[in-house]
Write a protein that holds these residues in place. Structure first.
Motif, PDB file in Angstrom:
ATOM      1  N   TYR A   1       0.858  -1.183   0.000  1.00 24.68           N
ATOM      2  CA  TYR A   1       0.000   0.000   0.000  1.00 24.68           C
ATOM      3  C   TYR A   1       0.892   1.229   0.000  1.00 24.68           C
ATOM      4  CZ  TYR A   1       1.213  -0.282   4.952  1.00 24.68           C
ATOM      5  OH  TYR A   1       1.908  -0.378   6.129  1.00 24.68           O
ATOM      6  N   GLY A   2       0.297   2.369  -0.338  1.00 25.00           N
ATOM      7  CA  GLY A   2       1.086   3.590  -0.343  1.00 25.00           C
ATOM      8  C   GLY A   2       0.216   4.821  -0.481  1.00 25.00           C
ATOM      9  N   SER A   3       0.848   5.969  -0.391  1.00 21.61           N
ATOM     10  CA  SER A   3       0.150   7.248  -0.516  1.00 21.61           C
ATOM     11  C   SER A   3       0.274   7.765  -1.942  1.00 21.61           C
ATOM     12  CB  SER A   3       0.739   8.269   0.465  1.00 21.61           C
ATOM     13  OG  SER A   3       2.119   8.487   0.191  1.00 21.61           O
ATOM     14  N   GLY A   4      -0.586   8.734  -2.269  1.00 25.96           N
ATOM     15  CA  GLY A   4      -0.511   9.370  -3.571  1.00 25.96           C
ATOM     16  C   GLY A   4      -0.751   8.410  -4.710  1.00 25.96           C
ATOM     17  N   LEU A   5       0.137   8.454  -5.707  1.00 29.12           N
ATOM     18  CA  LEU A   5      -0.029   7.708  -6.959  1.00 29.12           C
ATOM     19  C   LEU A   5       0.873   6.479  -6.993  1.00 29.12           C
ATOM     20  CD1 LEU A   5      -1.216   7.681  -9.894  1.00 29.12           C
ATOM     21  CD2 LEU A   5       0.857   8.926 -10.579  1.00 29.12           C
ATOM     22  N   TYR A   6       0.304   5.330  -7.372  1.00 27.42           N
ATOM     23  CA  TYR A   6       1.093   4.130  -7.593  1.00 27.42           C
ATOM     24  C   TYR A   6       1.940   4.302  -8.846  1.00 27.42           C
ATOM     25  CZ  TYR A   6       2.293  -0.705  -8.739  1.00 27.42           C
ATOM     26  OH  TYR A   6       2.969  -1.852  -9.054  1.00 27.42           O
ATOM     27  N   ASP A   7       3.222   3.951  -8.732  1.00 27.69           N
ATOM     28  CA  ASP A   7       4.154   4.007  -9.852  1.00 27.69           C
ATOM     29  C   ASP A   7       4.792   2.633  -9.978  1.00 27.69           C
ATOM     30  OD1 ASP A   7       6.374   4.324 -11.551  1.00 27.69           O
ATOM     31  OD2 ASP A   7       6.702   6.396 -10.911  1.00 27.69           O
ATOM     32  N   GLU A   8       4.545   1.948 -11.100  1.00 22.95           N
ATOM     33  CA  GLU A   8       5.065   0.596 -11.277  1.00 22.95           C
ATOM     34  C   GLU A   8       6.587   0.557 -11.196  1.00 22.95           C
ATOM     35  OE1 GLU A   8       5.212  -3.485 -11.885  1.00 22.95           O
ATOM     36  OE2 GLU A   8       3.486  -2.219 -11.395  1.00 22.95           O
ATOM     37  N   THR A   9       7.240   1.629 -11.650  1.00 20.53           N
ATOM     38  CA  THR A   9       8.699   1.653 -11.637  1.00 20.53           C
ATOM     39  C   THR A   9       9.247   1.623 -10.216  1.00 20.53           C
ATOM     40  OG1 THR A   9       8.714   2.908 -13.706  1.00 20.53           O
ATOM     41  CG2 THR A   9      10.745   2.907 -12.394  1.00 20.53           C
ATOM     42  N   THR A  10       8.674   2.414  -9.335  1.00 19.20           N
ATOM     43  CA  THR A  10       9.190   2.517  -7.969  1.00 19.20           C
ATOM     44  C   THR A  10       8.453   1.613  -6.984  1.00 19.20           C
ATOM     45  OG1 THR A  10       7.727   4.407  -7.556  1.00 19.20           O
ATOM     46  CG2 THR A  10       9.984   4.881  -8.307  1.00 19.20           C
ATOM     47  N   ASP A  11       7.189   1.297  -7.285  1.00 19.96           N
ATOM     48  CA  ASP A  11       6.369   0.543  -6.335  1.00 19.96           C
ATOM     49  C   ASP A  11       6.125  -0.900  -6.741  1.00 19.96           C
ATOM     50  OD1 ASP A  11       6.040   2.913  -4.827  1.00 19.96           O
ATOM     51  OD2 ASP A  11       4.346   3.524  -6.088  1.00 19.96           O
ATOM     52  N   GLY A  12       6.548  -1.277  -7.944  1.00 20.78           N
ATOM     53  CA  GLY A  12       6.210  -2.596  -8.462  1.00 20.78           C
ATOM     54  C   GLY A  12       6.693  -3.738  -7.593  1.00 20.78           C
ATOM     55  N   ASP A  13       7.869  -3.582  -6.988  1.00 23.08           N
ATOM     56  CA  ASP A  13       8.424  -4.651  -6.152  1.00 23.08           C
ATOM     57  C   ASP A  13       8.248  -4.375  -4.662  1.00 23.08           C
ATOM     58  OD1 ASP A  13       9.310  -6.169  -8.337  1.00 23.08           O
ATOM     59  OD2 ASP A  13      11.140  -4.945  -8.501  1.00 23.08           O
ATOM     60  N   LEU A  14       7.506  -3.347  -4.323  1.00 24.39           N
ATOM     61  CA  LEU A  14       7.308  -3.008  -2.908  1.00 24.39           C
ATOM     62  C   LEU A  14       6.459  -4.077  -2.221  1.00 24.39           C
ATOM     63  CD1 LEU A  14       7.583  -0.926  -0.578  1.00 24.39           C
ATOM     64  CD2 LEU A  14       5.466   0.127  -1.427  1.00 24.39           C
ATOM     65  N   ARG A  15       6.898  -4.524  -1.055  1.00 23.70           N
ATOM     66  CA  ARG A  15       6.145  -5.480  -0.233  1.00 23.70           C
ATOM     67  C   ARG A  15       6.198  -4.984   1.219  1.00 23.70           C
ATOM     68  NH1 ARG A  15       5.036  -6.546  -4.592  1.00 23.70           N
ATOM     69  NH2 ARG A  15       5.065  -8.544  -5.702  1.00 23.70           N
ATOM     70  N   ASN A  16       5.299  -4.049   1.550  1.00 22.09           N
ATOM     71  CA  ASN A  16       5.315  -3.498   2.915  1.00 22.09           C
ATOM     72  C   ASN A  16       4.214  -4.081   3.792  1.00 22.09           C
ATOM     73  OD1 ASN A  16       3.246  -2.201   1.596  1.00 22.09           O
ATOM     74  ND2 ASN A  16       3.878  -0.113   2.135  1.00 22.09           N
ATOM     75  N   VAL A  17       3.545  -5.139   3.313  1.00 24.91           N
ATOM     76  CA  VAL A  17       2.665  -5.928   4.177  1.00 24.91           C
ATOM     77  C   VAL A  17       3.479  -7.140   4.596  1.00 24.91           C
ATOM     78  CG1 VAL A  17       0.516  -7.231   4.336  1.00 24.91           C
ATOM     79  CG2 VAL A  17       0.592  -5.113   3.004  1.00 24.91           C
ATOM     80  N   PRO A  18       3.956  -7.192   5.837  1.00 28.70           N
ATOM     81  CA  PRO A  18       4.936  -8.220   6.207  1.00 28.70           C
ATOM     82  C   PRO A  18       4.399  -9.640   6.241  1.00 28.70           C
ATOM     83  CG  PRO A  18       4.314  -6.910   8.120  1.00 28.70           C
ATOM     84  CD  PRO A  18       3.703  -6.246   6.928  1.00 28.70           C
ATOM     85  N   HIS A  19       3.094  -9.806   6.519  1.00 30.48           N
ATOM     86  CA  HIS A  19       2.554 -11.150   6.689  1.00 30.48           C
ATOM     87  C   HIS A  19       1.221 -11.282   5.944  1.00 30.48           C
ATOM     88  CE1 HIS A  19       5.536 -11.090   9.859  1.00 30.48           C
ATOM     89  NE2 HIS A  19       4.881 -10.128  10.465  1.00 30.48           N
ATOM     90  N   PRO A  20       1.234 -11.333   4.628  1.00 29.48           N
ATOM     91  CA  PRO A  20      -0.033 -11.425   3.889  1.00 29.48           C
ATOM     92  C   PRO A  20      -0.810 -12.688   4.255  1.00 29.48           C
ATOM     93  CG  PRO A  20       1.804 -10.884   2.419  1.00 29.48           C
ATOM     94  CD  PRO A  20       2.399 -11.297   3.734  1.00 29.48           C
ATOM     95  N   PHE A  21      -2.116 -12.559   4.281  1.00 32.46           N
ATOM     96  CA  PHE A  21      -2.977 -13.719   4.489  1.00 32.46           C
ATOM     97  C   PHE A  21      -4.242 -13.537   3.677  1.00 32.46           C
ATOM     98  CE2 PHE A  21      -3.892 -10.686   7.914  1.00 32.46           C
ATOM     99  CZ  PHE A  21      -5.270 -10.584   7.881  1.00 32.46           C
ATOM    100  N   LEU A  22      -4.941 -14.659   3.436  1.00 36.69           N
ATOM    101  CA  LEU A  22      -6.142 -14.614   2.606  1.00 36.69           C
ATOM    102  C   LEU A  22      -7.242 -13.814   3.293  1.00 36.69           C
ATOM    103  CD1 LEU A  22      -6.450 -18.204   1.091  1.00 36.69           C
ATOM    104  CD2 LEU A  22      -6.144 -16.063  -0.173  1.00 36.69           C
ATOM    105  N   ARG A  23      -7.851 -12.935   2.533  1.00 40.10           N
ATOM    106  CA  ARG A  23      -8.982 -12.135   3.012  1.00 40.10           C
ATOM    107  C   ARG A  23      -9.841 -11.760   1.816  1.00 40.10           C
ATOM    108  NH1 ARG A  23      -5.577  -6.791   4.882  1.00 40.10           N
ATOM    109  NH2 ARG A  23      -7.656  -6.055   5.385  1.00 40.10           N
ATOM    110  N   ASP A  24     -11.014 -11.201   2.061  1.00 39.21           N
ATOM    111  CA  ASP A  24     -11.871 -10.805   0.940  1.00 39.21           C
ATOM    112  C   ASP A  24     -12.324  -9.358   1.027  1.00 39.21           C
ATOM    113  OD1 ASP A  24     -14.541 -10.817   2.448  1.00 39.21           O
ATOM    114  OD2 ASP A  24     -13.910 -12.877   2.733  1.00 39.21           O
ATOM    115  N   VAL A  25     -11.838  -8.623   2.034  1.00 38.12           N
ATOM    116  CA  VAL A  25     -12.097  -7.184   2.151  1.00 38.12           C
ATOM    117  C   VAL A  25     -10.783  -6.496   2.494  1.00 38.12           C
ATOM    118  CG1 VAL A  25     -13.314  -5.358   3.409  1.00 38.12           C
ATOM    119  CG2 VAL A  25     -14.481  -7.512   2.928  1.00 38.12           C
ATOM    120  N   VAL A  26     -10.501  -5.396   1.809  1.00 38.27           N
ATOM    121  CA  VAL A  26      -9.323  -4.598   2.145  1.00 38.27           C
ATOM    122  C   VAL A  26      -9.703  -3.129   2.052  1.00 38.27           C
ATOM    123  CG1 VAL A  26      -8.403  -4.474  -0.209  1.00 38.27           C
ATOM    124  CG2 VAL A  26      -6.846  -4.283   1.754  1.00 38.27           C
TER     125      VAL A  26
END
Length: 623
Positions: free
Chosen positions: A525-550
């Motif tokens: 996740y992030g603020s402002g505008l998503y940029d594939e160049t800078t944000d494409g490899d970003l993983r700032n959710v340390p422990h992803p798990f299955l969910r159906d609402v975000v």
């Protein structure tokens, strides 16, 4: 499955839970009857006609064990005459007396026709008609709910849907009341369920007409927040001889409880807390989590949690009453205070614990307790902190280890640019990639199974229209001819949900996004505008798990917004999720702020529809 029109002698408020056992799994039969009733759950004196399930608010709970089959007969007992027709860009129905029921969070593997979305998976259930939802609950367990998926009626047409992990977790199937319940690594004695919802002093037709019409100027706050269908609009002046006061959740101080909390709200994200209690989170959206203590829950529309309530230490034995209170979150420019309260009451075999404490009934004689209804709460209430973006999500870990899909590269990353715009009529609509969702002219699943829709797959193949279609699919994933987002079977797709707002207008809003037919992993996740160049490899959710609402949080890039002129469309936060397209069919994906969805903030994932017509697709359906 369509059922013939209803006979006149049908009973209005039948709720059957008949059970048949086949091959070790049970088949449960439920009947949900939709009527319009006059009720006053917040004791305000307002008694506008609202749609209810079997005359109840919330509706009756559905309880099954994973692997079980559900046959849920929904009867529309509303009158045929005088339905309001919403003709201007209406979505999700269009007739005020139509009905469709969605089992929120249930993936409907191999049972797309039971997903309950009008004009995607079924025709709406017309007045005096009925529909049988027939499906098996497979590969999932936890806390879910069902609700209406037509116009604004899910405010009151909803109820808990509980899927037990095994017979050891099902209170109805244990051999003795002394046997503890077991779900994954957790052992507990009993369960309780709290359903949070909103209540307007307007009918659902009035709300829908305002939301879709030219006089729209912002979503009004609910007059009350209900906990298990109750609260007090004016605590000092409750009205009506049948006023139920606040809901009371009774527990034994010497037992451990799994408390399921369901966010059946239509509009607002709410905070939920119990005075002098930490809340041990163990489940979210059907995924068991490692225990983590939080001071309050952040409940978005559609969100569900389970918390463990354990006995206090021997030196601090709990007794009496504790206030459950709520607050509005991310409500810029609005008083966040909420009248949504209830009582957590500790009782035991010791009768001295049975009476409430610190209550004052709203009457001149200052009676503490009338033996039936509670009209005030203990003075000590949890004091919520200011809005805290991203809450405690980074602290939550799944019980089961992360699966390999998170280590793969996606086949595609699709950007979903979302926002709102004014129509020439003055009405407001929400869009995804500049497309406002409207009802298909013919139900997509029906036209596919009949062979009609296949003609659309072949057009166009050459010329400018073909090039435009190819460009749209390659850049956004949207097919303008199918009016859907086609995905291949087992394709791994990253969706980036990008929020925007218009500077000088309404502020950036929070948006709780929900996927039908699938759960997903939040990656970043992030603020402002998503940029594939800078944000494409970003993983700032340390422990992803299955969910159906975000929840896509409102998060401006202040450097950009401060420099922009009024009237500029500005990006204001994004969330990236990963989904495996493993369930063929037509699946709604939408903001679960139901009013945003009603105004067009929704799209359809069209996943491998050809498999619905083949032997491979048939093998996915229940036997």
């Amino acid at each position: 499955m369509h059922i013939t029109p209803l006979p006149l002698f049908v009973f209005f408020f039948i709720y059957l839970a008949v059970i048949a056992v086949v091959n070790g799994y049970e088949t449960h039969y439920f009947e949900l009857n939709i009527t319009r009733e006059s009720i006053d759950p917040d004791c305000s004196g307002y008694k506008g006609g609202k749609l209810l399930v079997n005359g109840q608010l919330p509706g009756p709970p559905i309880e099954v064990t994973t692997g079980d089959r559900v046959k849920m007969l929904v009867r529309n007992l509303l009158p045929k005459h005088d339905p309001i027709v919403f003709s201007e860009d209406s979505v999700l129905g269009g007739h005020s007396n139509d009905v469709a029921i969605h089992c929120h969070g249930i993936r409907q593997i191999g049972s797309n026709e039971a997903d309950g979305v009008p004009f995607l998976t079924q025709d709406p259930i017309k007045p005096q008609d009925s529909y049988l939802y027939d499906f098996r609950v497979t590969e999932q367990a936890g806390t879910f709910f069902y609700h209406m998926h037509v116009l604004a009626s899910e405010e009151t047409v909803m109820g808990a849907f509980i899927v037990y992990e095994s017979k050891d977790a099902n209170p109805r199937q244990r051999r003795s009341s002394h046997d503890r319940l077991v779900a994954g690594p957790y052992h507990y004695d009993e369960e309780r369920t709290i359903v949070m919802s909103e209540w307007w002093h307007n009918t659902s037709d009035e709300i829908a007409e305002y939301m879709l019409g030219p006089k729209f100027h912002g979503i009004p706050e609910a007059h009350s927040i209900l906990l298990n269908g109750q609260t007090l609009y004016h605590p000092k002046h409750p009205k009506g001889p049948d006023c139920g006061g606040y809901s009371v959740i009774s527990v034994d101080p010497e037992k451990t409880y799994r408390i399921r909390v369901i966010g059946a709200m239509v509009f607002r994200t709410l905070g939920f807390a119990i005075a002098h209690h930490d809340l041990t989170v163990i489940e979210s959206d059907g995924t068991l989590l490692q225990p983590y203590d939080v001071p309050y829950l952040e409940m978005t529309p559609g969100q569900r949690f389970s918390i463990l309530l354990r006995p206090a230490t021997q030196n601090h034995k709990r007794q009496g009453d504790y206030t459950i209170n709520t607050i509005r979150r991310y409500a810029a420019g609005v008083d966040p205070a909420s009248n949504g309260m209830a009582i957590l009451r500790y009782t035991s075999s010791d009768s001295s614990y049975d009476r409430p404490h610190h209550h004052q009934k709203a009457s001149s004689d200052d009676t503490l307790y009338d033996g039936v209804s509670i009209f005030s709460t203990p003075h000590d209430k949890y004091k919520f902190p200011p809005d805290m973006s991203y809450w405690y999500w980074s602290k939550l870990r799944p019980v089961e280890p992360v699966v390999s899909v998170l280590k793969r590269k996606p086949s595609r990353t699709l950007i979903l640019d979302t926002g709102s715009k004014k129509l020439p009529t003055g009405a407001e609509r929400w869009y995804v990639n500049d497309v406002v969702f409207t009802d298909p002219k013919e139900t997509l699943l029906t036209s596919t199974m009949s062979g009609k829709r296949q003609e659309q797959y072949r057009l166009p193949k050459t010329g400018a229209a073909s090039r435009q279609r190819t460009k749209s699919i390659s850049t956004t994933g949207y097919d303008p001819y199918l009016d859907t987002y086609p995905l291949e079977y087992m394709e791994v797709v990253d969706f980036v949900i990008q929020s925007t707002y218009v500077k000088g207008g309404a502020p950036c809003r929070s948006h709780p996004w929900h996927t039908h037919g699938h759960s997903f992993y939040e990656l970043a996740y992030g603020s402002g505008l998503y940029d594939e160049t800078t944000d494409g490899d970003l993983r700032n959710v340390p422990h992803p798990f299955l969910r159906d609402v975000v929840l896509v949080y409102p998060a401006e890039d202040l450097r950009v917004s401060e420099a922009a002129a009024n009237g500029t469309v500005l990006p204001c936060g994004w969330t990236k999720i990963r989904l495996t397209a493993d369930n063929p069919g037509f699946w709604a994906t939408h903001c679960h702020n139901a009013f945003h969805m009603l105004m067009g903030m929704m799209f359809t994932m069209e996943i491998a529809p050809e498999l619905l017509l083949t032997e491979a697709g048939k093998n996915l359906t229940m036997s």
